[in-house]
Design an enzyme around this catalytic site. Structure first.
Site, PDB file in Angstrom:
ATOM      1  N   ASP A 144      20.509   1.246  -5.289  1.00 12.61           N
ATOM      2  CA  ASP A 144      19.628   2.363  -5.649  1.00 12.61           C
ATOM      3  C   ASP A 144      19.066   3.060  -4.412  1.00 12.61           C
ATOM      4  OD1 ASP A 144      18.456   4.039  -7.504  1.00 12.61           O
ATOM      5  OD2 ASP A 144      16.716   2.775  -7.857  1.00 12.61           O
TER       6      ASP A 144
ATOM      7  N   ASP B  81      11.901  -1.042  -2.251  1.00 13.71           N
ATOM      8  CA  ASP B  81      12.219  -1.154  -3.669  1.00 13.71           C
ATOM      9  C   ASP B  81      13.552  -1.841  -3.913  1.00 13.71           C
ATOM     10  OD1 ASP B  81      12.317  -0.962  -6.384  1.00 13.71           O
ATOM     11  OD2 ASP B  81      11.428   1.026  -6.429  1.00 13.71           O
TER      12      ASP B  81
ATOM     13  N   GLY C 269       3.039   3.449  -9.614  1.00 13.45           N
ATOM     14  CA  GLY C 269       4.321   3.034 -10.180  1.00 13.45           C
ATOM     15  C   GLY C 269       4.172   2.774 -11.663  1.00 13.45           C
TER      16      GLY C 269
ATOM     17  N   LEU D  37      -1.740   4.296  -2.160  1.00 13.20           N
ATOM     18  CA  LEU D  37      -0.599   4.874  -1.439  1.00 13.20           C
ATOM     19  C   LEU D  37       0.432   5.438  -2.416  1.00 13.20           C
ATOM     20  CD1 LEU D  37      -0.026   2.080   1.240  1.00 13.20           C
ATOM     21  CD2 LEU D  37      -1.018   4.341   1.640  1.00 13.20           C
TER      22      LEU D  37
ATOM     23  N   ASN E  14      13.241   5.773  -2.592  1.00  9.32           N
ATOM     24  CA  ASN E  14      13.214   4.350  -2.228  1.00  9.32           C
ATOM     25  C   ASN E  14      13.302   4.114  -0.722  1.00  9.32           C
ATOM     26  OD1 ASN E  14      12.964   3.606  -4.865  1.00  9.32           O
ATOM     27  ND2 ASN E  14      15.144   3.218  -5.181  1.00  9.32           N
TER      28      ASN E  14
ATOM     29  N   PHE F 247       4.458  -0.014 -13.220  1.00  8.68           N
ATOM     30  CA  PHE F 247       3.797  -1.285 -13.538  1.00  8.68           C
ATOM     31  C   PHE F 247       2.483  -1.506 -12.805  1.00  8.68           C
ATOM     32  CE2 PHE F 247       8.428  -1.960 -13.949  1.00  8.68           C
ATOM     33  CZ  PHE F 247       8.467  -2.060 -15.329  1.00  8.68           C
ATOM     34  N   GLY F 248       2.083  -0.534 -11.982  1.00  6.29           N
ATOM     35  CA  GLY F 248       0.839  -0.703 -11.231  1.00  6.29           C
ATOM     36  C   GLY F 248       0.813   0.247 -10.050  1.00  6.29           C
ATOM     37  N   ASN F 249      -0.052  -0.035  -9.085  1.00  8.95           N
ATOM     38  CA  ASN F 249      -0.222   0.859  -7.941  1.00  8.95           C
ATOM     39  C   ASN F 249      -0.065   0.127  -6.617  1.00  8.95           C
ATOM     40  OD1 ASN F 249      -0.858   2.965  -9.717  1.00  8.95           O
ATOM     41  ND2 ASN F 249      -2.992   2.305  -9.805  1.00  8.95           N
ATOM     42  N   VAL F 250       0.127   0.932  -5.559  1.00 11.09           N
ATOM     43  CA  VAL F 250       0.206   0.380  -4.207  1.00 11.09           C
ATOM     44  C   VAL F 250      -1.011   0.883  -3.428  1.00 11.09           C
ATOM     45  CG1 VAL F 250       1.593   0.157  -2.117  1.00 11.09           C
ATOM     46  CG2 VAL F 250       2.724   0.466  -4.316  1.00 11.09           C
TER      47      VAL F 250
END
Length: 304
Positions: free
Chosen positions: A161, A179, A47, A44, A166, A49-52
């Protein structure tokens, strides 16, 4: 105490109205989840630090978004505290316009956050595609955000933020604040860390002054402008020029800009935080009242 609570208890961030144990349909609360409990679908989003991924619980077929973060990346960037805080804050918030964080688990290399799936994706994408949003859509988003942030502030949480990247969109196109990486739970509601995105930074953060929950009011003023115009109000060719314009509150409205929205934005983009229009008055603002078409999802009536 569950394993998930044990990991986050060390953080000072302890939201008050704790909705303990966000249950997932068809999963016994006593059992620790693993990646084997899920069928993993398409990505989806990506990011730092990783993925969704879109995912489905094998047992109940309940659809979720699974955020997969690499521990090595988080440690390398020294973000453990921030991640812990994000989990602690978001798992306690239950509101129709805030993305739910149901639970999390981890293995040797990764941390997995089980999030509510927002089928319509990022508001940012919608804005890129259509360039601008109309008054009805923008006013609806303003009402949804004012309500969600009222709930956050009551629970002593400042988001810090708010921006199109977001904000996710639910099944009916309703906004979901996501987020909470930069959000902060602060019993005194006062901070002085600089964070967030330059175009959305309020004057007090740029100047390194102590700030409070009123930073979120500035952010939704900036957002309202960006949704209607297609670019943020202080956008400039250089960082220093953007900062200069923010500190002067140099907002220029295009000739065709709706007057009601201009009135609202002018009351939110104030140099002095105390002069910014309170959330309750955003909900009552004539322009919001005239144009918003907010629809509450069925489950929201129980949560409110």
């Amino acid at each position: 105490m569950s394993h998930s609570q044990a990991m986050v208890k060390s953080d000072s961030a302890q939201p008050t109205a704790a909705a303990e144990g966000q249950t997932l349909p068809g999963v016994p609360t006593t059992r620790q989840l693993t990646i084997d409990d899920f069928e993993i679908g398409r990505p989806l989003g990506k990011g730092k630090f990783g993925n969704v991924y879109l995912a489905r619980l094998k047992e109940s077929h309940f659809i979720v978004a699974l955020k997969v973060l690499f521990k090595s990346q988080i440690e390398k960037e020294g973000m453990e505290h921030q991640l812990r805080r994000e989990i602690e804050i978001q798992s306690h918030l239950q509101h129709p316009n805030i993305l739910r964080l149901y639970n999390y688990f981890h293995d040797a290399r990764r941390v997995y956050l089980i999030l509510e799936y927002a089928p319509r994706g990022e508001l940012y994408r919608e804005l890129q595609k259509s360039q601008t949003l109309d008054e009805q859509r923008t006013a609806t988003i303003m009402e949804e955000l004012a309500d969600a942030l009222t709930y956050c502030h009551e629970n002593k949480v400042i988001h810090r933020d708010i921006k199109p990247e977001n904000l996710l969109l639910g099944f009916r196109g309703e906004v979901k604040i996501a987020d909470f990486g930069w959000s902060v739970h602060t019993p005194s509601l006062r901070r002085n860390t600089m964070c967030g995105t330059l175009d959305y930074l309020p004057p007090e953060m740029i100047e390194g002054r102590t700030y409070n929950e009123k930073v979120d009011l500035w952010c939704i003023g900036v957002l309202c402008y960006e949704l209607l115009v297609g670019s943020p109000p202080f956008e400039s060719t250089s960082h220093s020029e953007t900062c200069r314009r923010i500190l002067k509150v140099d907002v220029r409205f295009p000739p065709s800009f709706p007057l009601g929205a201009q009135n609202l934005i002018s009351k939110l983009l104030r140099y002095q935080p105390l002069e910014r229009l309170p959330l309750a008055q955003i909900l009552q603002h004539p322009w919001v009242q005239a144009h918003s078409r907010r629809v509450l999802p069925p489950s929201a009536h129980m949560a409110s």
